[in-house]
Motif scaffolding. Structure first.
Motif, PDB file in Angstrom:
ATOM      1  N   SER A   1       0.849  -1.191   0.000  1.00 17.19           N
ATOM      2  CA  SER A   1       0.000   0.000   0.000  1.00 17.19           C
ATOM      3  C   SER A   1       0.885   1.241   0.000  1.00 17.19           C
ATOM      4  O   SER A   1       2.117   1.153   0.066  1.00 17.19           O
TER       5      SER A   1
ATOM      6  N   ASP B   1       7.984 -10.742   5.913  1.00 15.01           N
ATOM      7  CA  ASP B   1       8.259  -9.757   6.950  1.00 15.01           C
ATOM      8  C   ASP B   1       9.743  -9.422   6.872  1.00 15.01           C
ATOM      9  O   ASP B   1      10.592 -10.272   7.169  1.00 15.01           O
TER      10      ASP B   1
ATOM     11  N   ASN C   1       0.743  -8.049   3.958  1.00 18.22           N
ATOM     12  CA  ASN C   1      -0.693  -8.235   3.787  1.00 18.22           C
ATOM     13  C   ASN C   1      -0.986  -8.805   2.402  1.00 18.22           C
ATOM     14  O   ASN C   1      -0.849  -8.119   1.393  1.00 18.22           O
TER      15      ASN C   1
ATOM     16  N   LYS D   1      -3.685  -6.930   0.215  1.00 21.27           N
ATOM     17  CA  LYS D   1      -3.209  -5.661  -0.335  1.00 21.27           C
ATOM     18  C   LYS D   1      -2.131  -5.888  -1.394  1.00 21.27           C
ATOM     19  O   LYS D   1      -2.063  -5.163  -2.390  1.00 21.27           O
TER      20      LYS D   1
ATOM     21  N   SER E   1       5.824   3.328  15.943  1.00 17.76           N
ATOM     22  CA  SER E   1       5.278   2.892  17.230  1.00 17.76           C
ATOM     23  C   SER E   1       5.395   4.048  18.202  1.00 17.76           C
ATOM     24  O   SER E   1       6.487   4.604  18.379  1.00 17.76           O
TER      25      SER E   1
ATOM     26  N   GLY F   1       7.553   1.792   9.643  1.00 13.62           N
ATOM     27  CA  GLY F   1       6.387   1.915  10.507  1.00 13.62           C
ATOM     28  C   GLY F   1       6.690   2.791  11.706  1.00 13.62           C
ATOM     29  O   GLY F   1       7.825   3.223  11.925  1.00 13.62           O
TER      30      GLY F   1
ATOM     31  N   ASP G   1      -1.182   4.328   4.831  1.00 18.66           N
ATOM     32  CA  ASP G   1      -1.820   3.573   5.910  1.00 18.66           C
ATOM     33  C   ASP G   1      -1.122   3.741   7.252  1.00 18.66           C
ATOM     34  O   ASP G   1      -1.543   3.136   8.244  1.00 18.66           O
ATOM     35  N   ILE G   2      -0.048   4.521   7.310  1.00 10.76           N
ATOM     36  CA  ILE G   2       0.759   4.545   8.527  1.00 10.76           C
ATOM     37  C   ILE G   2      -0.040   5.037   9.739  1.00 10.76           C
ATOM     38  O   ILE G   2       0.138   4.540  10.851  1.00 10.76           O
TER      39      ILE G   2
ATOM     40  N   ASN H   1      -2.254   2.169  10.826  1.00 10.99           N
ATOM     41  CA  ASN H   1      -1.454   1.056  11.336  1.00 10.99           C
ATOM     42  C   ASN H   1      -0.931   1.293  12.745  1.00 10.99           C
ATOM     43  O   ASN H   1      -0.678   0.337  13.481  1.00 10.99           O
ATOM     44  N   CYS H   2      -0.752   2.557  13.118  1.00 10.68           N
ATOM     45  CA  CYS H   2      -0.240   2.832  14.466  1.00 10.68           C
ATOM     46  C   CYS H   2      -1.331   3.322  15.415  1.00 10.68           C
ATOM     47  O   CYS H   2      -1.046   3.777  16.524  1.00 10.68           O
TER      48      CYS H   2
END
Length: 249
Positions: free
Chosen positions: A15, A58, A38, A41, A90, A88, A188-189, A192-193
Motif C-alpha cells: 500500500s 516480513d 498483507n 493488499k 510505534s 512503521g 496507511d501509517i 497502522n499505528c
C-alpha cells in the motif's frame, strides 16, 4: 523514463508509497518483486502491475529477507534496483514505560531490516551496476513531533546516515545510493499505528498547506532510480510541501 529489462525489489509494496512505486516501475517496463505482509493488499498492487512477483514476507525476519532476494533471483535472474520502503511507527515517550518496546520494534523495521535487505542484495546490485533508494522521512530532521514518536525520528536519522555511508562504500563498485525524505503523505501509517486523526490536520504544518499523495513520491523515486540521475549518489531529497520551512509567528 524507461525501465525495460530492469528488475526492482520494492519493500512495503502492499500500500501507500511502496504500492505507488511498484505500479510506476511496472508501467515503465520493469519487472517488480512486490514485498509486503498483507496478502490481500499485495494482490491489489499486483493486479495493477504487468510483470510482478508477489512475495508475502516480513522484512524484519532474516529468513524472510533471504527468501525475498532468492525468489527474485530465481524468477528474474538479477536485481537492478532495491527500494527500501518498508517502515512503521510505534508511539512511545521517553517519559513512559512503552519507550523500549517502541524503540525495539521501530528500529527493527525502519533500520535493521534495511541493513539486512541491503547486505543480501548488494552482491547482485554490484553485478548489475544498479542502485538503491531508501525511503526516510523529514522526521529525521525535526523534533516537532518527537515527543511521542522519538524512536521513529531517530530511526529515520539513522537511515539517512546509513544511506550516505553506503553510497561512499558502493561508489567504487558503480552502485548508487540515495535517500528520499517525504513529509506527510496519505498512506496507511496512521491507521497502522492507531492514529485516528485526519491527514488534513497536518496541512497547516506545511508551507504549501498540502499533504502529498503516494504517486508524487513515486515520481521522484523513479527519477532517482533512473539513468537520468546517473551522476547522483549520496543525496537526500526532501519532498515535504515545505514542512521544514514552515514559519510559525
Amino acid at each position: 523514463m524507461s525501465f525495460k529489462d530492469k528488475v526492482a525489489i520494492v519493500t512495503g509494496a502492499s500500500s501507500g508509497i511502496g504500492a505507488a512505486v511498484a505500479i510506476a516501475f511496472s508501467a515503465e517496463g520493469a519487472s517488480v518483486a512486490i514485498v509486503g505482509r498483507n496478502q490481500t493488499k499485495l494482490a491489489a498492487t499486483a493486479s495493477r502491475c504487468a510483470n510482478s512477483l508477489v512475495i508475502q514476507a516480513d522484512v524484519t525476519n532474516d529468513d524472510d529477507a533471504r527468501r525475498i532476494v532468492n525468489e527474485t533471483i530465481e524468477t528474474f535472474g538479477k536485481i537492478d534496483i532495491l527500494i527500501n520502503n518498508a517502515g512503521g511507527l510505534s508511539f512511545g515517550s521517553i517519559f513512559d514505560d512503552k519507550i523500549m518496546t517502541a524503540y525495539d520494534s521501530t528500529m527493527a523495521l525502519n533500520l535493521r531490516a534495511v541493513f539486512r535487505m541491503t547486505s543480501l542484495a548488494v552482491p547482485y546490485l554490484i553485478k548489475a551496476k544498479g542502485n538503491i533508494v531508501n525511503v526516510s522521512s523529514v522526521a529525521a530532521r525535526t523534533t516537532q513531533f518527537a515527543l511521542e514518536s522519538i524512536a521513529y525520528s531517530v530511526s529515520k536519522a539513522g537511515l539517512d546516515h546509513f544511506g550516505a555511508c553506503l553510497a561512499a562504500d558502493l561508489a567504487e563498485h558503480g552502485v548508487r545510493v540515495n535517500t528520499i525524505s517525504p513529509g506527510p503523505v496519505v498512506t496507511d501509517i496512521k491507521a497502522n499505528c492507531g492514529d485516528t486523526g485526519s491527514w488534513d490536520d497536518l496541512k497547516p504544518f506545511t508551507a504549501l498547506n498540502n499533504v502529498s499523495q503516494p504517486e508524487e513520491i513515486a515520481d521522484l523515486i523513479l527519477f532517482i532510480a533512473s539513468d537520468k540521475a546517473k551522476s547522483i549518489t549520496g543525496s537526500n531529497y526532501i519532498t515535504d510541501n515545505g514542512f521544514l520551512i514552515k514559519r510559525y509567528l
